[in-house]
Design a protein around this motif. Structure first.
Motif, mmCIF file in Angstrom:
data_model
loop_
_atom_site.group_PDB
_atom_site.id
_atom_site.type_symbol
_atom_site.label_atom_id
_atom_site.label_comp_id
_atom_site.label_asym_id
_atom_site.label_seq_id
_atom_site.Cartn_x
_atom_site.Cartn_y
_atom_site.Cartn_z
ATOM 1 N N VAL A 65 0.870 -1.179 0.000
ATOM 2 C CA VAL A 65 0.000 0.000 0.000
ATOM 3 C C VAL A 65 0.903 1.225 0.000
ATOM 4 N N THR A 66 0.801 2.044 -1.041
ATOM 5 C CA THR A 66 1.699 3.183 -1.228
ATOM 6 C C THR A 66 0.949 4.495 -1.071
ATOM 7 N N ASP A 67 1.410 5.327 -0.167
ATOM 8 C CA ASP A 67 0.801 6.634 0.122
ATOM 9 C C ASP A 67 1.120 7.608 -1.019
ATOM 10 N N LEU A 68 0.064 8.117 -1.672
ATOM 11 C CA LEU A 68 0.241 9.067 -2.773
ATOM 12 C C LEU A 68 -0.456 10.403 -2.477
ATOM 13 N N ARG A 69 -0.544 10.721 -1.188
ATOM 14 C CA ARG A 69 -1.258 11.939 -0.816
ATOM 15 C C ARG A 69 -0.649 13.183 -1.461
ATOM 16 N N HIS A 70 0.665 13.294 -1.433
ATOM 17 C CA HIS A 70 1.288 14.506 -1.965
ATOM 18 C C HIS A 70 1.028 14.666 -3.458
ATOM 19 N N GLU A 71 0.981 13.538 -4.160
ATOM 20 C CA GLU A 71 0.706 13.587 -5.601
ATOM 21 C C GLU A 71 -0.697 14.125 -5.867
ATOM 22 N N LEU A 72 -1.680 13.614 -5.129
ATOM 23 C CA LEU A 72 -3.043 14.086 -5.358
ATOM 24 C C LEU A 72 -3.251 15.494 -4.831
ATOM 25 N N GLN A 73 -2.488 15.893 -3.823
ATOM 26 C CA GLN A 73 -2.567 17.285 -3.381
ATOM 27 C C GLN A 73 -2.304 18.227 -4.560
ATOM 28 N N ILE A 108 -5.907 10.105 2.458
ATOM 29 C CA ILE A 108 -4.641 9.553 1.964
ATOM 30 C C ILE A 108 -4.915 8.657 0.756
ATOM 31 N N PRO A 109 -4.897 9.202 -0.445
ATOM 32 C CA PRO A 109 -5.019 8.364 -1.645
ATOM 33 C C PRO A 109 -3.818 7.417 -1.730
ATOM 34 N N CYS A 110 -4.075 6.177 -2.119
ATOM 35 C CA CYS A 110 -3.025 5.164 -2.142
ATOM 36 C C CYS A 110 -3.133 4.275 -3.370
#
Length: 255
Positions: free
Chosen positions: A190-198, A245-247
């Motif tokens: 499970v990879t945290d991609l919050r900064h990307e979607l921000q 937290i999109p992942c």
């Protein structure tokens, strides 16, 4: 009905033809990095308007793509899109009921889902079903919107959801990881991609601050246009607070 036509028209204007979530072709390519779909059979869970399924076949070479969704109007729109793109033979869509997937064991080389599982409450049961329909060696690749520990009590989250469509079902990263393991997936991640979607969401907010909101209002009405803007701003606040937290989720069936 979560996605009536006025809502899908608004979302397509923002995110592109056949898309119900941000990212488009670039996001799909990122999710499939290192995966060769040539000659493979793919299941797309939550196919929406069908744009993802068209990409899986036309751009990434899948031999057959079956998209499933629970809303009849989305299935109709997706079928129309596939027909317009000349892919009706390779890309098909099936209306399903929530629950057990209507496919035989070991039916697919890849199970894919992009930003649709946020509407599915029982994710552990879904993961078990995904593993069941995968062929040995097949991959599960998905993007889902998860949230942080304590986000259920967050005022920022409640403010955002009050301006958004109902029906979201969140889980934490730790719960998602454990559910993938418990279902039997190998190489689960499970990879945290919050900064990307921000960053992507900031672009949407900026677009809706400008002339796009008026253009949207002429198509779907002022109320929906203003609602999209309010929802995007609320989503940005939830991303910036660290609650949302999109992942990316991946796992493999070994045998």
């Amino acid at each position: 009905m979560k996605y009536p036509k006025d809502v899908t028209d608004a979302v397509e204007l923002i995110w592109g033809e056949g898309m119900l979530s941000p990212g488009g072709p670039e996001k799909v390519a990122q999710m499939l990095e290192g995966i060769d779909l040539s000659g493979h059979r793919v299941l797309d869970i939550g196919s929406g308007l069908g744009g993802i399924d068209v990409l899986l076949a036309a751009t990434h070479g899948a031999a057959a793509v079956i998209g499933i969704d629970v809303e009849p109007q989305l299935i109709r729109s997706a079928r129309d899109l596939a027909a317009r793109k000349g892919l009706a033979g390779r890309v098909t869509f099936q209306l399903v009921m929530p629950g057990k997937l209507p496919f035989e064991d070991a039916s697919f080389d890849l199970v894919f889902s992009k930003d649709a599982m946020v509407h599915i409450a029982d994710k552990p049961a879904l993961y078990v079903e995904v593993l069941r329909v995968l062929k040995p060696g097949g991959w599960f690749i998905a993007a889902d919107w998860l949230w942080s520990e304590g986000a259920a009590e967050s005022g920022v989250v409640h403010a955002w959801l009050s301006k958004s469509q109902p029906g979201f079902a969140f889980t934490t990263l730790a719960a998602a990881r454990q559910a993938l393991i418990d279902a039997g997936f190998a190489e689960s991640k499970v990879t945290d991609l919050r900064h990307e979607l921000q960053q992507a969401n900031r672009k949407e907010v900026a677009l809706l601050k400008g002339p796009l909101r008026q253009k949207l209002a002429t198509i779907v009405g002022t109320e929906i246009a203003e609602g999209r803007f309010a929802s995007a701003k609320g989503r940005q606040a939830a991303l910036d607070s660290g609650d949302l937290i999109p992942c990316h989720l991946t796992g493999r069936r070994l045998s």
